[in-house]
Design a protein around this motif. Sequence first.
Motif: not given
Length: 92
Positions: A6-8, A14-20, A45-46
């Motif tokens: 469940e965790f990333i 950061a890649e998935r949500f466009g952040l660093t 968790r996403p």
Amino acid sequence: MSVVSEFIDLETAAERFGLTPRQLRRLIVAGKLPASKPGRALMVRPDDVRAVLSPTVRTPRASGIRRGEGIDDELRAAGFAPACGPIGRGAL
């Protein structure tokens, strides 16, 4: 599905949500984003990342904020410094 799946890690989030990863760490330190550290890597968790980001993605009219305000103020409150000056206010 196991609890670990469940965790990333921060890089993936950061890649998935466009952040660093640094921005995510700042949210964690500010207490706005829950995280776990099962080993050396911080994990999130996403759904928690989505929940933290969703209030900042709104239009000025929908939130009652005047044009030119809002997102920058919310990011500063969360501990983020703007990457550049405001656009359209004589910046160029």
